[in-house]
Design a protein around this motif. Structure first.
Motif, PDB file in Angstrom:
ATOM      1  N   GLY A  99      32.085 -25.985   3.926  1.00  0.00           N
ATOM      2  CA  GLY A  99      33.161 -26.934   3.234  1.00  0.00           C
ATOM      3  C   GLY A  99      33.728 -27.961   3.852  1.00  0.00           C
ATOM      4  N   SER A 100      34.884 -28.220   4.469  1.00  0.00           N
ATOM      5  CA  SER A 100      35.060 -29.468   5.173  1.00  0.00           C
ATOM      6  C   SER A 100      34.769 -29.313   6.434  1.00  0.00           C
ATOM      7  CB  SER A 100      36.874 -29.701   5.140  1.00  0.00           C
ATOM      8  OG  SER A 100      37.217 -29.890   3.904  1.00  0.00           O
ATOM      9  N   TYR A 101      34.467 -28.332   7.066  1.00  0.00           N
ATOM     10  CA  TYR A 101      33.792 -27.895   8.414  1.00  0.00           C
ATOM     11  C   TYR A 101      32.561 -26.906   8.186  1.00  0.00           C
ATOM     12  CZ  TYR A 101      38.552 -29.678   9.740  1.00  0.00           C
ATOM     13  OH  TYR A 101      39.586 -30.407  10.083  1.00  0.00           O
ATOM     14  N   ARG A 102      31.756 -27.371   9.082  1.00  0.00           N
ATOM     15  CA  ARG A 102      30.342 -26.246   9.029  1.00  0.00           C
ATOM     16  C   ARG A 102      30.203 -26.208  10.781  1.00  0.00           C
ATOM     17  NH1 ARG A 102      25.813 -30.145   6.504  1.00  0.00           N
ATOM     18  NH2 ARG A 102      25.015 -28.196   6.082  1.00  0.00           N
ATOM     19  N   THR A 103      29.216 -25.066  10.788  1.00  0.00           N
ATOM     20  CA  THR A 103      28.858 -24.720  12.027  1.00  0.00           C
ATOM     21  C   THR A 103      27.236 -24.697  11.780  1.00  0.00           C
ATOM     22  OG1 THR A 103      30.568 -23.681  12.757  1.00  0.00           O
ATOM     23  CG2 THR A 103      28.612 -23.260  14.125  1.00  0.00           C
ATOM     24  N   VAL A 104      26.549 -25.485  12.790  1.00  0.00           N
ATOM     25  CA  VAL A 104      25.097 -25.632  12.672  1.00  0.00           C
ATOM     26  C   VAL A 104      24.576 -25.026  13.902  1.00  0.00           C
ATOM     27  CG1 VAL A 104      23.040 -27.165  12.732  1.00  0.00           C
ATOM     28  CG2 VAL A 104      24.882 -27.775  11.419  1.00  0.00           C
TER      29      VAL A 104
END
Length: 387
Positions: free
Chosen positions: A237-242
């Motif tokens: 979404g507006s934020y993500r975790t990689v």
């Protein structure tokens, strides 16, 4: 005796959460502690929403830990002896709930059940808190001049410790004019919260609250340096975790050069590193907003096993408590595991992968048995050092 702990940076959010939590048991007391200038502790105690005690105490050494040990813990003990079944402890802004749990476990003379550890905040302020470079003292959250934590460091620490995050419009809502839960900033903060505290129940003013879900062992596991915890979904979404893993040791010089690029635009970077210049040491890395630091967390399990085997002792069985702690047939638990959370446009999985891949030792470098590597990050000193 049942206890509920409430932490916050915003006194208005804390008071709203504490008042609500005081209604979870029929016979509850709500205590609000504040550490003021001059080592002065203000204590207010409520029952059924009405103030029945207001006292101030001057501490000889007015720090946050002394406030908890010398006022919060004795107050909980006294109220339990007065017949209250449940005590809600509203901690002074900036006091970590983990510290309060430790002091309560050690200081109470009677058994106590911690029902919940709750962080109360205004989601609209979350992004600003993460990127604020000021210390808690400089921002006015605490009267302790030597408290050099940022608001982001406090909140990330609390996200790992608590089981519940309660949302309330804070003092900043009046200053910025955002419209509480209807604002874009609130919705964006809620999405970021899901990335930073995926295990915690996010409770709004109209949402149901689940009492009695504090897990002490789970909190300790989540807050262990080097631990990587991920959102429950990988939807972008507006934020993500990689998440990226590198099985080979990292070249210390190339990693030093890559670190600023890895941290750029990251709200929260965390994980563990296998670096050639400190090959037997498990290095934890954490970046919160503008701050990044490394610290030693001891020896890799594989190296501890090797030492035990040489000494004729039985090797330890690798614990399976962390899903991303893979056991490699050759390297054991050694390896780099890095998670980066940020805005989707700022966190590029391909770029993070490229940077870490480029830091790994090549075949030729791996073949340099007994090589002595440069130590530009001073990892040989095993010291925590902000960069």
């Amino acid at each position: 005796m049942h206890l509920t702990i409430v932490s916050s940076l915003d006194s208005q959010c804390r008071e709203a959460a504490a008042a609500r939590l005081g209604n979870t048991h029929a016979n509850s007391a709500v205590v609000l502690h504040d550490l003021l200038d001059g080592s002065l502790v203000l204590r207010r105690v409520y029952r059924d929403g009405k103030l029945f005690e207001r006292e101030t105490t001057v501490l000889e050494h007015g720090c946050l830990s002394c406030t908890v040990r010398l006022d919060v813990v004795p107050t909980a003990e006294r109220l339990a002896s007065c017949g209250f079944d449940h005590v809600v402890l509203g901690l002074p802004p900036g006091v970590a709930s983990g510290m309060a749990v430790t002091e309560l476990r050690q200081g109470l003379s009677r058994p106590a059940v911690i029902d919940n550890a709750v962080l109360s905040l205004d989601p609209a302020d979350l992004d600003d808190h993460i990127w604020d470079r000021h210390t808690l003292f400089e921002s006015g959250f605490t009267s302790m001049q030597q408290d050099d934590r940022t608001s982001g460091e406090f909140l990330i620490g609390e996200f790992g410790q608590v089981d519940t995050v309660m949302m309330h419009a804070g003092l900043g809502a009046e200053l910025t004019g955002h419209a509480g839960s209807g604002s874009d900033a609130w919705r964006s903060g809620m999405e970021l919260l899901g990335q930073l505290a995926p295990h915690a129940a996010a409770v709004g003013t109209g949402d149901d609250f689940l009492p009695g879900c504090f897990d002490d062992a789970g909190a300790q596991a989540r807050t262990r340096p080097g631990t990587v915890r991920l959102p429950l979904t990988d939807a972008v979404g507006s934020y993500r975790t990689v998440l990226h893993k590198a099985p080979r040791p990292l070249h210390p010089g190339r990693f030093r050069d890559a670190l600023p690029k890895l941290a750029a635009g990251s709200h929260w970077m965390r994980g563990r590193l296998w670096i050639a210049s400190a090959a037997t040491t498990r290095i934890a890395v954490q970046g919160i907003g503008p701050r990044v630091w490394l610290e030693s967390t001891g020896t890799w399990l594989a190296d501890a096993q090797a030492t035990s085997s040489k000494a004729g002792r039985t090797a330890l069985v690798p614990p399976g408590v962390e899903p991303v702690l893979d056991w490699h047939p050759e390297y054991g638990d050694r390896g780099t595991v890095l998670a980066v959370t940020g805005r989707s446009e700022d966190v590029d999985p391909a770029e993070i992968g490229r940077l870490l891949e480029g830091c790994q030792l090549s075949d030729a470098e791996m073949a340099r048995d007994g090589a002595v590597w440069e130590d530009p990050l001073d990892l040989s000193d095993a010291l925590q050092s902000p960069h």
